[in-house]
Design a protein around this motif. Structure first.
Motif, PDB file in Angstrom:
ATOM      1  N   ALA A 191       0.836  -1.204   0.000  1.00 53.59           N
ATOM      2  CA  ALA A 191       0.000   0.000   0.000  1.00 53.59           C
ATOM      3  C   ALA A 191       0.872   1.256   0.000  1.00 53.59           C
ATOM      4  N   PHE A 192       1.959   1.217   0.763  1.00 54.67           N
ATOM      5  CA  PHE A 192       2.893   2.358   0.810  1.00 54.67           C
ATOM      6  C   PHE A 192       3.460   2.650  -0.583  1.00 54.67           C
ATOM      7  N   LEU A 193       3.842   1.593  -1.291  1.00 59.90           N
ATOM      8  CA  LEU A 193       4.417   1.787  -2.632  1.00 59.90           C
ATOM      9  C   LEU A 193       3.411   2.458  -3.564  1.00 59.90           C
ATOM     10  N   LYS A 194       2.176   1.983  -3.492  1.00 62.78           N
ATOM     11  CA  LYS A 194       1.168   2.516  -4.427  1.00 62.78           C
ATOM     12  C   LYS A 194       0.662   3.885  -3.988  1.00 62.78           C
ATOM     13  N   ASN A 195       0.372   4.017  -2.709  1.00 66.87           N
ATOM     14  CA  ASN A 195      -0.315   5.234  -2.247  1.00 66.87           C
ATOM     15  C   ASN A 195       0.632   6.381  -1.922  1.00 66.87           C
ATOM     16  N   GLU A 196       1.816   6.052  -1.416  1.00 67.57           N
ATOM     17  CA  GLU A 196       2.744   7.124  -1.010  1.00 67.57           C
ATOM     18  C   GLU A 196       3.787   7.423  -2.093  1.00 67.57           C
ATOM     19  N   LEU A 197       4.322   6.368  -2.693  1.00 73.33           N
ATOM     20  CA  LEU A 197       5.428   6.575  -3.638  1.00 73.33           C
ATOM     21  C   LEU A 197       4.979   6.641  -5.095  1.00 73.33           C
ATOM     22  N   GLY A 198       3.725   6.352  -5.343  1.00 74.06           N
ATOM     23  CA  GLY A 198       3.211   6.496  -6.710  1.00 74.06           C
ATOM     24  C   GLY A 198       3.581   5.361  -7.645  1.00 74.06           C
ATOM     25  N   PHE A 199       3.919   4.163  -7.116  1.00 75.60           N
ATOM     26  CA  PHE A 199       4.145   3.017  -7.999  1.00 75.60           C
ATOM     27  C   PHE A 199       2.843   2.722  -8.748  1.00 75.60           C
ATOM     28  N   ASP A 200       2.955   2.318 -10.008  1.00 75.92           N
ATOM     29  CA  ASP A 200       1.753   2.031 -10.787  1.00 75.92           C
ATOM     30  C   ASP A 200       1.090   0.741 -10.338  1.00 75.92           C
ATOM     31  N   ALA A 201       1.908  -0.209  -9.895  1.00 74.67           N
ATOM     32  CA  ALA A 201       1.360  -1.482  -9.418  1.00 74.67           C
ATOM     33  C   ALA A 201       2.346  -2.071  -8.419  1.00 74.67           C
ATOM     34  N   ALA A 202       1.838  -2.873  -7.495  1.00 75.78           N
ATOM     35  CA  ALA A 202       2.717  -3.528  -6.528  1.00 75.78           C
ATOM     36  C   ALA A 202       2.027  -4.785  -6.032  1.00 75.78           C
ATOM     37  N   PHE A 203       2.838  -5.762  -5.594  1.00 76.16           N
ATOM     38  CA  PHE A 203       2.232  -6.989  -5.049  1.00 76.16           C
ATOM     39  C   PHE A 203       3.082  -7.527  -3.890  1.00 76.16           C
ATOM     40  N   ASN A 204       2.419  -8.363  -3.090  1.00 78.30           N
ATOM     41  CA  ASN A 204       3.052  -8.971  -1.920  1.00 78.30           C
ATOM     42  C   ASN A 204       3.654 -10.309  -2.355  1.00 78.30           C
ATOM     43  N   TYR A 205       4.983 -10.369  -2.419  1.00 78.15           N
ATOM     44  CA  TYR A 205       5.625 -11.578  -2.948  1.00 78.15           C
ATOM     45  C   TYR A 205       5.521 -12.765  -1.989  1.00 78.15           C
ATOM     46  N   LYS A 206       5.119 -12.473  -0.741  1.00 75.02           N
ATOM     47  CA  LYS A 206       5.003 -13.573   0.222  1.00 75.02           C
ATOM     48  C   LYS A 206       3.642 -14.266   0.152  1.00 75.02           C
ATOM     49  N   THR A 207       2.615 -13.508  -0.223  1.00 75.89           N
ATOM     50  CA  THR A 207       1.269 -14.102  -0.205  1.00 75.89           C
ATOM     51  C   THR A 207       0.721 -14.345  -1.612  1.00 75.89           C
ATOM     52  N   GLN A 208       1.359 -13.804  -2.623  1.00 78.81           N
ATOM     53  CA  GLN A 208       0.855 -13.977  -3.985  1.00 78.81           C
ATOM     54  C   GLN A 208       1.827 -14.815  -4.808  1.00 78.81           C
ATOM     55  N   ASP A 209       1.308 -15.522  -5.782  1.00 74.62           N
ATOM     56  CA  ASP A 209       2.153 -16.243  -6.724  1.00 74.62           C
ATOM     57  C   ASP A 209       2.900 -15.196  -7.559  1.00 74.62           C
ATOM     58  N   ARG A 210       4.232 -15.200  -7.468  1.00 72.85           N
ATOM     59  CA  ARG A 210       5.001 -14.102  -8.085  1.00 72.85           C
ATOM     60  C   ARG A 210       4.825 -14.066  -9.592  1.00 72.85           C
ATOM     61  N   ARG A 211       4.777 -15.247 -10.230  1.00 71.51           N
ATOM     62  CA  ARG A 211       4.672 -15.271 -11.704  1.00 71.51           C
ATOM     63  C   ARG A 211       3.340 -14.667 -12.152  1.00 71.51           C
ATOM     64  N   ILE A 212       2.272 -15.090 -11.482  1.00 69.51           N
ATOM     65  CA  ILE A 212       0.938 -14.590 -11.856  1.00 69.51           C
ATOM     66  C   ILE A 212       0.821 -13.104 -11.522  1.00 69.51           C
ATOM     67  N   ALA A 213       1.299 -12.740 -10.318  1.00 66.07           N
ATOM     68  CA  ALA A 213       1.157 -11.339  -9.879  1.00 66.07           C
ATOM     69  C   ALA A 213       1.943 -10.400 -10.791  1.00 66.07           C
ATOM     70  N   LEU A 214       3.147 -10.808 -11.174  1.00 74.09           N
ATOM     71  CA  LEU A 214       3.956  -9.932 -12.032  1.00 74.09           C
ATOM     72  C   LEU A 214       3.351  -9.844 -13.433  1.00 74.09           C
ATOM     73  N   ALA A 215       2.904 -10.983 -13.949  1.00 68.57           N
ATOM     74  CA  ALA A 215       2.295 -10.972 -15.292  1.00 68.57           C
ATOM     75  C   ALA A 215       1.033 -10.116 -15.289  1.00 68.57           C
ATOM     76  N   ASP A 216       0.229 -10.241 -14.232  1.00 71.32           N
ATOM     77  CA  ASP A 216      -0.998  -9.425 -14.127  1.00 71.32           C
ATOM     78  C   ASP A 216      -0.663  -7.944 -14.051  1.00 71.32           C
ATOM     79  N   ALA A 217       0.328  -7.608 -13.213  1.00 72.28           N
ATOM     80  CA  ALA A 217       0.694  -6.197 -13.022  1.00 72.28           C
ATOM     81  C   ALA A 217       1.246  -5.611 -14.320  1.00 72.28           C
ATOM     82  N   ALA A 218       1.997  -6.423 -15.057  1.00 71.45           N
ATOM     83  CA  ALA A 218       2.615  -5.935 -16.301  1.00 71.45           C
ATOM     84  C   ALA A 218       1.577  -5.780 -17.410  1.00 71.45           C
ATOM     85  N   GLY A 219       0.612  -6.701 -17.454  1.00 70.31           N
ATOM     86  CA  GLY A 219      -0.402  -6.654 -18.512  1.00 70.31           C
ATOM     87  C   GLY A 219       0.231  -6.893 -19.873  1.00 70.31           C
TER      88      GLY A 219
END
Ligand SMILES: NC(=O)c1ccc[n+]([C@@H]2O[C@H](COP(=O)([O-])OP(=O)(O)OC[C@H]3O[C@@H](n4cnc5c(N)ncnc54)[C@H](OP(=O)(O)O)[C@@H]3O)[C@@H](O)[C@H]2O)c1
Length: 343
Positions: A191-219
């Motif tokens: 949330a800090f990355l998205k709301n404070e630093l203005g990242f376009d997308a971010a995900f939790n690598y501990k609770t999300q599947d990294r491959r799916i989360a990164l592919a989804d975020a990249a589009g």
């Protein structure tokens, strides 16, 4: 009759090497000695340490032998005795110091040092010179400029994005017109990355599947640049997802600091097939650019255009090992400093 002045010097030593594990408190020991203020060789300085920068890489510097060793990190100190005109008595020093109250640094140890009085901006807290305006910030600024080849419209993915380097990497890349994706180890950091630093997308690598989360975020745009601060098997995922002519900027080895397995990707053939560039960067060769870094980044930090999270723990040296362990466990965002004295 001459009397030699004595000081009480507290020092943190590495007492045991962590084998295949992250360091814990038992790997350190704190000792106290009464010492004479040293006579200095030409070029040397004697400093009283004030704000120690706790950096993950300190784990990497643990020696292989069994002897106890002083921990060498970076920090801010006051020069209290000097035989070096670049760092006169009373000046504010940033550079490699040991985790101890007083340090002697000879000429050979001063290559990565800065006299902060030659550019210190009193409007910025001194601790920031350990982080976003210090070695960490310089590393990000210089590595992105030197090997990033960033182009507006591209997408960059940054691992350990809520850490000291990651925070700045995301913001600088965004200023260059890139779309920025970050990953971090808690929902609060995401949330800090998205709301404070203005990242376009971010995900939790501990609770999300990294491959799916990164592919989804990249589009459909995919990923063009990976700013790698970990050197773990995320590289395998990125090699599959990178666009043709993509880059992997290999900057950090957090997996090594944690005693984890390093990346050994089986899909390196992607480098050939997609004409990728995979390049490492070490800051130690490039200090000549320090002035240019400050010139560009300091006003942005001062104006608040570049944001940062940092933690300054005010305490004695005995608290440094456990704070370092907490840092590796992901408890903090951004630079962690321990202020052991006034400056
Ligand atoms: N190449 C150079 O010249 C150069 C210069 C300076 C620093 N570095 C390196 O750059 C890296 C980042 O430095 P930094 O100061 O910005 O550190 P940092 O990101 O602030 O490191 C602490 C954070 O790392 C994350 N982390 C720890 N282990 C992890 C793992 N196995 N996988 C993913 N995340 C992990 C944790 O956050 P989470 O909650 O997100 O897990 C923790 O809060 C370090 O390896 C450092 O040595 C390189």
């Amino acid at each position: 009759m001459t009397t030699t002045k004595q000081v009480s010097n507290t020092r943190v030593l590495i007492s045991k090497i962590p084998e295949g594990t992250a360091p814990n408190k038992s790997h350190f020991r704190t000792v106290n000695t009464i010492e004479e203020v040293p006579q200095l060789e030409d070029g040397a300085i004697y400093v009283k340490n004030s704000i120690l920068s706790l950096d993950p890489y300190i784990r990497y510097d643990f020696p292989e032998g069994t002897e106890e060793t002083a921990v060498v990190g970076f920090g801010i100190a006051k020069v209290i005795k000097s035989k070096n005109p670049a760092f006169p008595m009373g000046s504010t020093f940033f550079g490699p110091v040991r985790w101890e109250t007083y340090s002697v640094l000879d000429q050979a140890q001063l290559g990565e040092s800065v006299n902060l009085d030659n550019g210190l901006d009193k409007d910025v807290p001194l601790s920031v010179y350990n982080g976003v305006l210090g070695l960490s910030g310089f590393t990000v600024w210089d590595s992105l400029n030197r090997i990033g080849d960033l182009k507006a419209g591209e997408t960059i993915y940054i691992s350990s994005a809520a850490g000291t380097l990651g925070q700045l990497a995301g913001q600088l890349a965004r200023r260059k017109g890139l779309r920025v994706i970050g990953s971090a180890g808690s929902d609060e950091k995401v949330a800090f990355l998205k709301n404070e630093l203005g990242f376009d997308a971010a995900f939790n690598y501990k609770t999300q599947d990294r491959r799916i989360a990164l592919a989804d975020a990249a589009g459909p745009q995919g990923v063009d640049v990976y700013y790698d601060l970990i050197f773990d098997d995320t590289i395998d995922i990125v090699l599959d997802l990178l666009n043709p002519h993509g880059r992997i900027l290999s900057i950090g080895v957090l997996a090594l600091h944690q005693g984890q397995e390093l990346a050994a990707p089986k899909n390196l053939v992607n480098i050939l097939l997609k004409q990728l560039r995979y390049e490492g960067y070490m800051v130690y060769e490039y200090f000549d650019q320090w002035e240019a870094f400050w010139k560009e980044v300091k006003p942005l930090v001062k104006s608040g255009e570049i944001k940062y999270a940092e933690t300054v723990v005010k305490s004695g040296l005995d608290i440094v090992p456990e704070t370092y362990v907490r840092l590796l466990q992901g408890e903090f965002k951004g630079k962690v400093s321990v202020q052991i004295g006034d400056i």
